[in-house]
Design an enzyme around this catalytic site. Structure first.
Site, PDB file in Angstrom:
ATOM      1  N   THR A 179       0.684   9.873  12.248  1.00 13.93           N
ATOM      2  CA  THR A 179       1.378  10.072  13.524  1.00 13.93           C
ATOM      3  C   THR A 179       0.374  10.469  14.617  1.00 13.93           C
ATOM      4  O   THR A 179      -0.782  10.790  14.327  1.00 13.93           O
ATOM      5  CB  THR A 179       2.415  11.199  13.383  1.00 13.93           C
ATOM      6  OG1 THR A 179       1.706  12.403  13.062  1.00 13.93           O
ATOM      7  CG2 THR A 179       3.441  10.909  12.295  1.00 13.93           C
ATOM      8  N   PHE A 214       0.878  -1.169   0.000  1.00 17.60           N
ATOM      9  CA  PHE A 214       0.000   0.000   0.000  1.00 17.60           C
ATOM     10  C   PHE A 214       0.918   1.222   0.000  1.00 17.60           C
ATOM     11  O   PHE A 214       1.752   1.363   0.909  1.00 17.60           O
ATOM     12  CB  PHE A 214      -0.817  -0.115   1.281  1.00 17.60           C
ATOM     13  CG  PHE A 214      -1.640   1.045   1.691  1.00 17.60           C
ATOM     14  CD1 PHE A 214      -2.855   1.293   1.071  1.00 17.60           C
ATOM     15  CD2 PHE A 214      -1.231   1.878   2.728  1.00 17.60           C
ATOM     16  CE1 PHE A 214      -3.647   2.344   1.490  1.00 17.60           C
ATOM     17  CE2 PHE A 214      -2.022   2.924   3.145  1.00 17.60           C
ATOM     18  CZ  PHE A 214      -3.238   3.156   2.519  1.00 17.60           C
ATOM     19  N   ARG A 252      13.396 -11.212  39.926  1.00 20.28           N
ATOM     20  CA  ARG A 252      14.538 -10.381  40.324  1.00 20.28           C
ATOM     21  C   ARG A 252      14.380  -9.923  41.770  1.00 20.28           C
ATOM     22  O   ARG A 252      13.305  -9.459  42.167  1.00 20.28           O
ATOM     23  CB  ARG A 252      14.606  -9.163  39.397  1.00 20.28           C
ATOM     24  CG  ARG A 252      15.746  -8.216  39.667  1.00 20.28           C
ATOM     25  CD  ARG A 252      17.055  -8.817  39.218  1.00 20.28           C
ATOM     26  NE  ARG A 252      18.165  -7.874  39.364  1.00 20.28           N
ATOM     27  CZ  ARG A 252      19.425  -8.206  39.117  1.00 20.28           C
ATOM     28  NH1 ARG A 252      19.728  -9.445  38.730  1.00 20.28           N
ATOM     29  NH2 ARG A 252      20.387  -7.314  39.261  1.00 20.28           N
ATOM     30  N   GLU A 293       0.280   4.896   9.568  1.00 21.11           N
ATOM     31  CA  GLU A 293      -1.167   5.170   9.504  1.00 21.11           C
ATOM     32  C   GLU A 293      -1.513   6.507  10.171  1.00 21.11           C
ATOM     33  O   GLU A 293      -2.595   6.676  10.721  1.00 21.11           O
ATOM     34  CB  GLU A 293      -1.972   4.038  10.151  1.00 21.11           C
ATOM     35  CG  GLU A 293      -2.644   3.130   9.139  1.00 21.11           C
ATOM     36  CD  GLU A 293      -1.718   2.014   8.686  1.00 21.11           C
ATOM     37  OE1 GLU A 293      -0.478   2.182   8.766  1.00 21.11           O
ATOM     38  OE2 GLU A 293      -2.236   0.990   8.212  1.00 21.11           O
ATOM     39  N   GLY A 322      15.708  -3.268  34.448  1.00 22.38           N
ATOM     40  CA  GLY A 322      17.001  -2.709  34.822  1.00 22.38           C
ATOM     41  C   GLY A 322      18.006  -2.842  33.691  1.00 22.38           C
ATOM     42  O   GLY A 322      17.651  -2.722  32.511  1.00 22.38           O
ATOM     43  N   GLY A 323      19.251  -3.125  34.041  1.00 19.20           N
ATOM     44  CA  GLY A 323      20.321  -3.217  33.031  1.00 19.20           C
ATOM     45  C   GLY A 323      20.049  -4.306  32.011  1.00 19.20           C
ATOM     46  O   GLY A 323      20.378  -4.182  30.829  1.00 19.20           O
ATOM     47  N   SER A 329       2.618  12.781   5.993  1.00 20.87           N
ATOM     48  CA  SER A 329       1.365  13.249   6.603  1.00 20.87           C
ATOM     49  C   SER A 329       0.511  14.013   5.598  1.00 20.87           C
ATOM     50  O   SER A 329      -0.709  13.843   5.545  1.00 20.87           O
ATOM     51  CB  SER A 329       1.670  14.183   7.779  1.00 20.87           C
ATOM     52  OG  SER A 329       2.524  13.553   8.700  1.00 20.87           O
ATOM     53  N   LEU A 333       1.408   5.278  -0.295  1.00 16.86           N
ATOM     54  CA  LEU A 333       1.049   6.695  -0.367  1.00 16.86           C
ATOM     55  C   LEU A 333       2.306   7.546  -0.224  1.00 16.86           C
ATOM     56  O   LEU A 333       2.536   8.481  -0.979  1.00 16.86           O
ATOM     57  CB  LEU A 333       0.129   7.082   0.811  1.00 16.86           C
ATOM     58  CG  LEU A 333      -1.121   6.291   1.108  1.00 16.86           C
ATOM     59  CD1 LEU A 333      -1.746   6.783   2.397  1.00 16.86           C
ATOM     60  CD2 LEU A 333      -2.098   6.495  -0.020  1.00 16.86           C
TER      61      LEU A 333
HETATM   62  C1  LIG Z   1       8.647   1.402   9.062  1.00 11.27           C
HETATM   63  C2  LIG Z   1       7.655   2.251   8.322  1.00 11.27           C
HETATM   64  C3  LIG Z   1       6.735   1.643   7.474  1.00 11.27           C
HETATM   65  C4  LIG Z   1       5.862   2.421   6.709  1.00 11.27           C
HETATM   66  N1  LIG Z   1       5.020   1.807   5.820  1.00 11.27           N
HETATM   67  C5  LIG Z   1       4.320   2.572   4.950  1.00 11.27           C
HETATM   68  C6  LIG Z   1       3.564   1.954   3.900  1.00 11.27           C
HETATM   69  O1  LIG Z   1       3.472   0.728   3.794  1.00 11.27           O
HETATM   70  N2  LIG Z   1       2.946   2.758   3.010  1.00 11.27           N
HETATM   71  C7  LIG Z   1       3.006   4.115   3.090  1.00 11.27           C
HETATM   72  O2  LIG Z   1       2.411   4.781   2.243  1.00 11.27           O
HETATM   73  N3  LIG Z   1       3.689   4.723   4.090  1.00 11.27           N
HETATM   74  C8  LIG Z   1       4.353   3.986   5.011  1.00 11.27           C
HETATM   75  N4  LIG Z   1       5.077   4.579   6.004  1.00 11.27           N
HETATM   76  C9  LIG Z   1       5.159   6.030   6.032  1.00 11.27           C
HETATM   77  C10 LIG Z   1       4.375   6.652   7.168  1.00 11.27           C
HETATM   78  O3  LIG Z   1       3.006   6.567   6.911  1.00 11.27           O
HETATM   79  C11 LIG Z   1       4.864   8.109   7.297  1.00 11.27           C
HETATM   80  O4  LIG Z   1       6.203   8.056   7.779  1.00 11.27           O
HETATM   81  C12 LIG Z   1       3.996   8.916   8.222  1.00 11.27           C
HETATM   82  O5  LIG Z   1       2.743   9.145   7.640  1.00 11.27           O
HETATM   83  C13 LIG Z   1       4.639  10.267   8.558  1.00 11.27           C
HETATM   84  O6  LIG Z   1       5.053  10.918   7.407  1.00 11.27           O
HETATM   85  P1  LIG Z   1       6.544  11.488   7.284  1.00 11.27           P
HETATM   86  O7  LIG Z   1       7.479  10.448   7.712  1.00 11.27           O
HETATM   87  O8  LIG Z   1       6.689  12.063   5.929  1.00 11.27           O
HETATM   88  O9  LIG Z   1       6.602  12.646   8.352  1.00 11.27           O
HETATM   89  P2  LIG Z   1       6.108  14.160   8.142  1.00 11.27           P
HETATM   90  O10 LIG Z   1       4.770  14.183   7.537  1.00 11.27           O
HETATM   91  O11 LIG Z   1       7.196  14.898   7.455  1.00 11.27           O
HETATM   92  O12 LIG Z   1       5.999  14.632   9.653  1.00 11.27           O
HETATM   93  C14 LIG Z   1       7.158  14.952  10.434  1.00 11.27           C
HETATM   94  C15 LIG Z   1       6.674  15.389  11.812  1.00 11.27           C
HETATM   95  O13 LIG Z   1       5.832  16.541  11.676  1.00 11.27           O
HETATM   96  C16 LIG Z   1       4.555  16.291  12.268  1.00 11.27           C
HETATM   97  N5  LIG Z   1       3.520  16.976  11.494  1.00 11.27           N
HETATM   98  C17 LIG Z   1       3.293  16.909  10.158  1.00 11.27           C
HETATM   99  N6  LIG Z   1       2.251  17.675   9.829  1.00 11.27           N
HETATM  100  C18 LIG Z   1       1.792  18.245  10.981  1.00 11.27           C
HETATM  101  C19 LIG Z   1       0.743  19.125  11.299  1.00 11.27           C
HETATM  102  N7  LIG Z   1      -0.094  19.608  10.365  1.00 11.27           N
HETATM  103  N8  LIG Z   1       0.575  19.502  12.602  1.00 11.27           N
HETATM  104  C20 LIG Z   1       1.408  19.032  13.566  1.00 11.27           C
HETATM  105  N9  LIG Z   1       2.429  18.182  13.318  1.00 11.27           N
HETATM  106  C21 LIG Z   1       2.617  17.789  12.042  1.00 11.27           C
HETATM  107  C22 LIG Z   1       4.395  14.779  12.227  1.00 11.27           C
HETATM  108  O14 LIG Z   1       3.466  14.352  13.206  1.00 11.27           O
HETATM  109  C23 LIG Z   1       5.815  14.328  12.523  1.00 11.27           C
HETATM  110  O15 LIG Z   1       6.045  14.409  13.901  1.00 11.27           O
HETATM  111  C24 LIG Z   1       5.881   3.828   6.836  1.00 11.27           C
HETATM  112  C25 LIG Z   1       6.784   4.430   7.735  1.00 11.27           C
HETATM  113  C26 LIG Z   1       7.657   3.663   8.461  1.00 11.27           C
HETATM  114  C27 LIG Z   1       8.627   4.340   9.400  1.00 11.27           C
END
Ligand SMILES: Cc1cc2nc3c(=O)[nH]c(=O)nc-3n(C[C@H](O)[C@H](O)[C@H](O)COP(=O)(O)OP(=O)(O)OC[C@H]3O[C@@H](n4cnc5c(N)ncnc54)[C@H](O)[C@@H]3O)c2cc1C
Length: 398
Positions: A380, A127, A283, A378, A354-355, A136, A129
């Site tokens: 943050t 999937f 422990r 899905e 602990g450790g 985000s 995006l």
């Molecule tokens: C191991 C892993 C597996 C993943 N698998 C998939 C997958 O299968 N398919 C897929 O499509 N994606 C996947 N992702 C991506 C994941 O969905 C994104 O990392 C996530 O949506 C955050 O986007 P970003 O990393 O670009 O962070 P950003 O969007 O750049 O955000 C950075 C920070 O800013 C904050 N932020 C952003 N906008 C706002 C706002 N308007 N207000 C306040 N705070 C904000 C965020 O909360 C975060 O703390 C995966 C990520 C990881 C780490």
């Protein structure tokens, strides 16, 4: 160690399935997860057994050879798998989202083509995006799909694709009208077919997997589309119904995905609690088991309360969705609370160890590296709060 709160309102079928998957986690996943984690290899033998148990087709209707179970039962299964190792639940997660997209929006032909083979796990789904410059803010994606004859040509770079290498299908969001206003009306979901395990496909390269803090074993990759050709009828729901509908389709699936991530949070929190209960009674410090120190009991009490609250929120969201009722706020709350509960319980359990908690000899060290993923995928925690706040105001507009 069976410390899960007994839920009184499970059906006999749910109870039997949960018992079966819990046993599977205890016997097959937990004893082997440490090795797969340290080597960062795909747990093929475990996945084979999951296929035999029908776990790739839990929610796929029986007419397409699945088990035809509801989201609530699925969430219970995911909790048990995640209690074993969240990477195992990650292997089914994007597959589950893909099958939901097909069941809800696919044409009959798309369903018949893919669902029966997805139900057996013969083919698996990813999937996609996220991109290097946005996660985000999904509407900011840059990947485009242009009509060329009977096909579309996709170009652009995707990021963080779970199951990116070994999947056969990638539900991919692309801009079919980059100038559209509002932006989401120009976005379309394509069912991209590729060779599982092949790093080079015509017009599509899968670079080497991304090295991660935790969540090992299941691969996360980029996908580089460069003139990748896919027929117009690979648009989810067909070209007529699906063109420009990709954003709303994907957001619908993400709401369901949030219940799924919440269940993963419950599973990892539950396991952290079990480990803490066991270790704290083994422990000794200052002449007694550390569990006899009130400060440790308070930690255990807070963890157990978080686990139960997370589970109840998750089941409420799943049951609402199953009943066809609105559950956007509830799914967001469940995801937010349960993923934070996962992080909290894992950290508290590590402190109790602990450790030794800092040593790779102990399971809690892996959980500590795995749990933060749930705060990110899905949507943050910040994005969940945005969704919950916005929807609350919509529901209670004065
Ligand atoms: C191991 C892993 C597996 C993943 N698998 C998939 C997958 O299968 N398919 C897929 O499509 N994606 C996947 N992702 C991506 C994941 O969905 C994104 O990392 C996530 O949506 C955050 O986007 P970003 O990393 O670009 O962070 P950003 O969007 O750049 O955000 C950075 C920070 O800013 C904050 N932020 C952003 N906008 C706002 C706002 N308007 N207000 C306040 N705070 C904000 C965020 O909360 C975060 O703390 C995966 C990520 C990881 C780490």
């Amino acid at each position: 160690m069976a410390v899960e709160t007994q839920m009184q309102d499970l059906t006999d079928e749910q109870r039997a399935i949960c018992d079966m998957v819990r046993r599977f986690a205890d016997e097959q996943i937990i004893p082997n997860a440490g090795r797969y984690d340290s080597e960062d290899v795909f747990p093929e033998p475990i996945v084979q057994q999951m296929k035999e148990l029908g776990l790739f087709g839990v929610t796929i209707p029986e007419e397409y050879d699945g088990l035809g179970l509801d989201l609530t039962t699925y969430a219970m299964i995911v909790e048990q798998l995640s209690r074993g190792w969240i990477s195992i639940s990650g292997i089914v997660n994007t597959h589950f989202i893909g099958s939901y997209l097909l069941m809800k929006f696919g044409t009959e032909e798309q369903k018949r083509t893919y669902l029966p083979r997805m139900a057996t796990g013969e083919i698996r789904a990813a999937f996609s995006l996220s991109e290097p410059e946005c996660g985000s803010d999904v509407q900011a994606i840059k990947t485009t799909a242009k009509r060329v004859g009977d096909d579309y040509e996709i170009s652009g770079q995707k990021m963080w694709v779970t199951n990116g290498l070994l999947s056969s299908l990638v539900f991919t969001l692309a801009k079919t009208d980059p100038a559209a206003e509002p932006r989401h009306t120009g976005m379309t979901c394509f069912i991209c077919v590729k060779e599982p395990g092949a790093s080079e496909n015509p017009g599509l390269i899968v670079p080497p997997k991304i090295h991660k803090l935790g969540y090992k074993g299941v691969e996360s990759t980029e996908l580089v589309f460069d003139g990748y050709r896919t027929p117009a009828d690979s648009i989810l729901g067909g070209e007529q119904a699906g063109l420009g509908r990709g954003f709303s389709q994907m957001m619908d699936a993400l709401e369901l995905g949030r219940v799924n991530v919440a269940a993963r949070g419950v599973g990892i929190a539950q396991r952290a609690l079990e480990l803490a209960l066991r270790y704290s009674q083994q422990r000794k410090a200052f002449g007694k088991e550390i569990a006899q120190h009130q400060a440790i009991q308070f930690k255990l009490a807070d963890m157990a309360t978080q686990v139960d609250a997370a589970r109840l929120l998750t089941l409420r969201a799943a049951r609402l969705k199953d009943a066809g009722e609105r559950s956007d706020i509830e799914a967001g709350m469940a995801k937010l609370f349960a993923s934070e509960a996962g992080r909290y319980c894992v950290e508290e359990s590590l402190r109790i160890h602990g450790g030794y908690g800092y040593s790779k000899e102990y399971e809690i060290e892996r959980l500590y590296r795995d749990a933060p993923l749930l705060l990110i995928g899905e949507g943050t925690s910040e994005i969940q709060r945005m969704v919950i706040g916005r929807k609350l105001l919509q529901r209670h507009k004065i």
